[in-house]
Write an enzyme that holds these catalytic residues in place. Sequence first.
Site, short mmCIF file in Angstrom:
data_model
loop_
_atom_site.label_atom_id
_atom_site.label_comp_id
_atom_site.label_asym_id
_atom_site.label_seq_id
_atom_site.Cartn_x
_atom_site.Cartn_y
_atom_site.Cartn_z
N ASP A 1 -2.64 14.30 6.91
CA ASP A 1 -2.17 13.04 6.36
C ASP A 1 -0.94 13.18 5.48
O ASP A 1 -1.05 13.08 4.26
CB ASP A 1 -3.30 12.39 5.56
CG ASP A 1 -3.02 10.93 5.23
OD1 ASP A 1 -2.00 10.42 5.71
OD2 ASP A 1 -3.83 10.32 4.51
N GLU B 1 0.86 -1.19 0.00
CA GLU B 1 0.00 0.00 0.00
C GLU B 1 0.89 1.23 0.00
O GLU B 1 1.79 1.37 0.83
CB GLU B 1 -0.92 -0.02 1.23
CG GLU B 1 -1.89 1.15 1.23
CD GLU B 1 -3.19 0.88 2.01
OE1 GLU B 1 -3.42 -0.27 2.43
OE2 GLU B 1 -3.96 1.84 2.19
N ARG B 2 0.65 2.11 -0.95
CA ARG B 2 1.45 3.34 -1.12
C ARG B 2 2.92 3.02 -1.36
O ARG B 2 3.81 3.79 -0.99
CB ARG B 2 1.30 4.28 0.06
CG ARG B 2 -0.14 4.52 0.48
CD ARG B 2 -1.01 4.96 -0.66
NE ARG B 2 -2.41 5.14 -0.24
CZ ARG B 2 -3.38 5.50 -1.08
NH1 ARG B 2 -3.14 5.66 -2.37
NH2 ARG B 2 -4.60 5.65 -0.66
N GLU C 1 -10.65 4.72 8.93
CA GLU C 1 -10.82 4.35 7.53
C GLU C 1 -11.37 2.94 7.36
O GLU C 1 -10.87 2.16 6.55
CB GLU C 1 -9.48 4.49 6.78
CG GLU C 1 -8.93 5.90 6.80
CD GLU C 1 -7.70 6.10 5.92
OE1 GLU C 1 -6.87 5.19 5.85
OE2 GLU C 1 -7.60 7.19 5.33
N GLU D 1 3.74 9.15 -0.91
CA GLU D 1 2.35 9.05 -1.37
C GLU D 1 1.82 10.38 -1.90
O GLU D 1 1.11 10.41 -2.90
CB GLU D 1 1.48 8.56 -0.21
CG GLU D 1 0.00 8.58 -0.51
CD GLU D 1 -0.84 8.12 0.69
OE1 GLU D 1 -0.28 7.77 1.73
OE2 GLU D 1 -2.07 8.12 0.55
N TRP E 1 -12.95 13.69 2.02
CA TRP E 1 -12.19 13.07 0.94
C TRP E 1 -12.03 14.04 -0.24
O TRP E 1 -11.27 13.78 -1.15
CB TRP E 1 -12.90 11.79 0.45
CG TRP E 1 -12.74 10.63 1.37
CD1 TRP E 1 -11.88 10.53 2.43
CD2 TRP E 1 -13.45 9.39 1.33
NE1 TRP E 1 -12.01 9.32 3.06
CE2 TRP E 1 -12.97 8.59 2.40
CE3 TRP E 1 -14.45 8.86 0.50
CZ2 TRP E 1 -13.46 7.30 2.66
CZ3 TRP E 1 -14.93 7.58 0.75
CH2 TRP E 1 -14.43 6.81 1.82
N LYS F 1 0.79 10.82 13.56
CA LYS F 1 1.41 11.32 12.33
C LYS F 1 1.96 12.73 12.55
O LYS F 1 1.47 13.46 13.41
CB LYS F 1 0.39 11.34 11.19
CG LYS F 1 0.04 9.95 10.67
CD LYS F 1 -0.79 10.00 9.39
CE LYS F 1 -1.15 8.59 8.95
NZ LYS F 1 -1.92 8.56 7.68
N ASN G 1 -3.33 -1.71 7.60
CA ASN G 1 -4.61 -2.27 7.14
C ASN G 1 -4.36 -3.77 7.08
O ASN G 1 -4.07 -4.33 6.04
CB ASN G 1 -4.99 -1.71 5.77
CG ASN G 1 -5.35 -0.24 5.85
OD1 ASN G 1 -5.80 0.25 6.88
ND2 ASN G 1 -5.16 0.47 4.75
O1 GCW Z 1 -2.30 8.27 3.94
C1 GCW Z 1 -3.35 7.38 4.14
C2 GCW Z 1 -3.21 6.40 3.03
C3 GCW Z 1 -3.76 5.05 3.35
C4 GCW Z 1 -3.18 4.60 4.69
C5 GCW Z 1 -3.60 5.60 5.75
C6 GCW Z 1 -3.05 5.28 7.12
C7 GCW Z 1 -2.55 2.42 5.39
O2 GCW Z 1 -3.84 6.93 1.89
O3 GCW Z 1 -3.39 4.19 2.30
O4 GCW Z 1 -3.56 3.29 5.02
O5 GCW Z 1 -3.11 6.86 5.41
O6 GCW Z 1 -2.06 5.88 7.51
O7 GCW Z 1 -3.59 4.42 7.81
#
Ligand code: GCW
Length: 713
Positions: A381, A183-184, A307, A409, A555, A376, A226
């Site tokens: 994000d 993922e990413r 999410e 990303e 979104w 984070k 995930n």
């Molecule tokens: O930045 C977003 C991403 C998701 C990611 C999520 C997260 C793993 O688009 O792909 O999922 O953050 O940090 O949980």
Amino acid sequence: MANRTLRSLVFLLVMAWGLSARVFAEDGYDLWLRYKPLEDAARAELHKAAQQVAAPGERTPTLQAALDELVRGIDGLAGQAPTIAESAESGAILLVKPDTLPEHLKGKVSFDGLGGDGYRLLSVDGERTLIAANSDIGLLYGSFALLRHLQTGGRLEGLDVSEAPRLQRRMLNHWDNPDRTVERGYAGQSIWDWWKLPDHLDARYTDYARANASIGINGTVLNNVNAKAEMLTARWIAKAAALANVLRPYGIRVYLSARFSAPFELGATETADPLDPAVRNWWAKKADEIYAAIPDFGGFLVKANSEGQPGPQDYGRSHTDGANMLAAAVRPHGGIVLWRAFVYSETDASDRAKQAYAEFKPLDGRFADNVTVQVKNGPIDFQPREPIHPLFGAMPETSVTAEFQITKEYLGFVTHLAYLGPLYEEVLKTDTFRGGAGQTAAKLLMAEPLSGLAGVANIGSDRNWSGSHFDQANWYAFGRLAWDPEASAEDIAREWVAMTFSRDREVIAKVTGMMMASREAVVDYMTPMGLAHLMGTGHHYGPAPWVDDLARPEWNPAYYHRADAGGIGFDRTATGSDAIAQYAAPLAGLYGDRQTVPPEFLLWFHHVGWDETLPSGRTVWAELVHHYDRGVAAVGTMRRTWAGLEGRIDPARFRDVSDFLAIQEKEAIWWRDACLAYFASVSGRALPPGTRPPAHPLSWYQAQQFPYAPGHP
Ligand code: GCW
């Protein structure tokens, strides 16, 4: 006869050419551990001073790894491999711990302040170099540090350096799935060849361990947050255990992302309610099972109620109920739980930037002491630029770990050059004013009882590991800053360039200059002045500021920029969402006031009129155009600088980078044109005189689709 001789000669020449091409073609696999020969004088000097490496005492796998690396490194740098000896004569490098220090040095070498992981590099007797540490891992780190010192032009003579990491846990988070997608991830498949594990151990795993140990990384979460429930079955635990065995000698502990509903999904329980005794028992037994296979297992990383991921709130329970249940399961084994604070919910329409704080702040003091809340760097994000997350320092009774994204990303994937050192440094150096001035994020992190930094890995099966040569620098910088969060991103860049590309001073200066300007360029051509999240839906590739019709309000890019005929920006002051109230007073005051808000955060915190005049003398609209133009121009400058280095960088990597810079320039123009076309249409403003108009009408940009963009789950 003459003909045959000629043929053999030609054959030999062709062979030699092929061989040299193979030997000298650089493909990036060696990362910053290339160990290319030093220039003549330094090479001869090193050769003389490092004829032997010696490590008295038990030859553990870690010590063996340290010796092997020294042999490999000195062989490359000095042109001759040292021998490995038991005791050290003159002309040697000696690895010692307090109990293996030679008699004549007892009382003369201090190990103070080195802790478990630190090291000291010290010249003694004028003819020996000591690597001193309290542990084998310290000796391994010291060996890498000595090689770094030599690779960057340092000498052995007069050496006396002590270093110890300032954070306990320096971790990579892989977002790798069991089917080997990432993922990413933009660097190929997962490096974990899950299907062949545990029986086949790819040689890459060892090189991964070496690279990480060389920058002090000491933990890795193998799988995506995930997470799949299957990762916790016996079959997959065995695979994780096999990896743990490879990584262990290099001081790297393995962690797993845990899916909160795993016991229920795997059919073992009726529910995943964290207060249900059967569920609690399942996790406790699961922890026992994991620790039986991986005695030094680090613990669980959890993304819960975020999410669409399952979590304790599905059962009317809190984050603390969930985290503390897992903490109890790993506690008898010394494990920890990293509980992510990346949450936002569709039921709260106010301001996504406020939600993590709103959910977690009230829980302060209620998490078990082997839980750390992983936050984070910014409140949204991983954007090209965000202000610091308001949770840093806001939970004095809770351990907090910071999470950065190394994979890009939101910064152009691997084909855009964006050195993230300055992004990390900017966050770490931000004064949170929590408990007084001078409380930078770095200082707060270092004071945590479970201190740590996590980075979402950019590593994949691509030959060059990170998808592009320059993205290796982001992995490197992350590790160096996790070791010392107060280190300078520019020093780190310089050191990386010297090891990765060339020791030539001019090359170092030019490439470092490119790197240091690169992130700001991306900010300028994607999301200047505090804008955020203007990227294409789902895959996050390319511009899409016009999107405003997705199911969840947050979104939509339009939710973030709030542009209309009157102005642009998200009012997060008291008259708006009041997100600024989540910051400590001086910072809230700074951000909340139109006069004092740092220009780079203007539109993050304020909604401003298009025609307002800024300190630059330009209107908001003209300033926006200026930034987009500046970003494109900066990429042009990077391209020209790089082009000027032809012949001074090996041809293969030179070409790769040149190609990617051309892509970056094309896409920077695309970003600029699309965003200006869109913002001109909403604002109703004409481009300032002399501005190049977008190449296409807005509708053209809006029609672009990217169904196969990489990294998109
Ligand atoms: O930045 C977003 C991403 C998701 C990611 C999520 C997260 C793993 O688009 O792909 O999922 O953050 O940090 O949980």
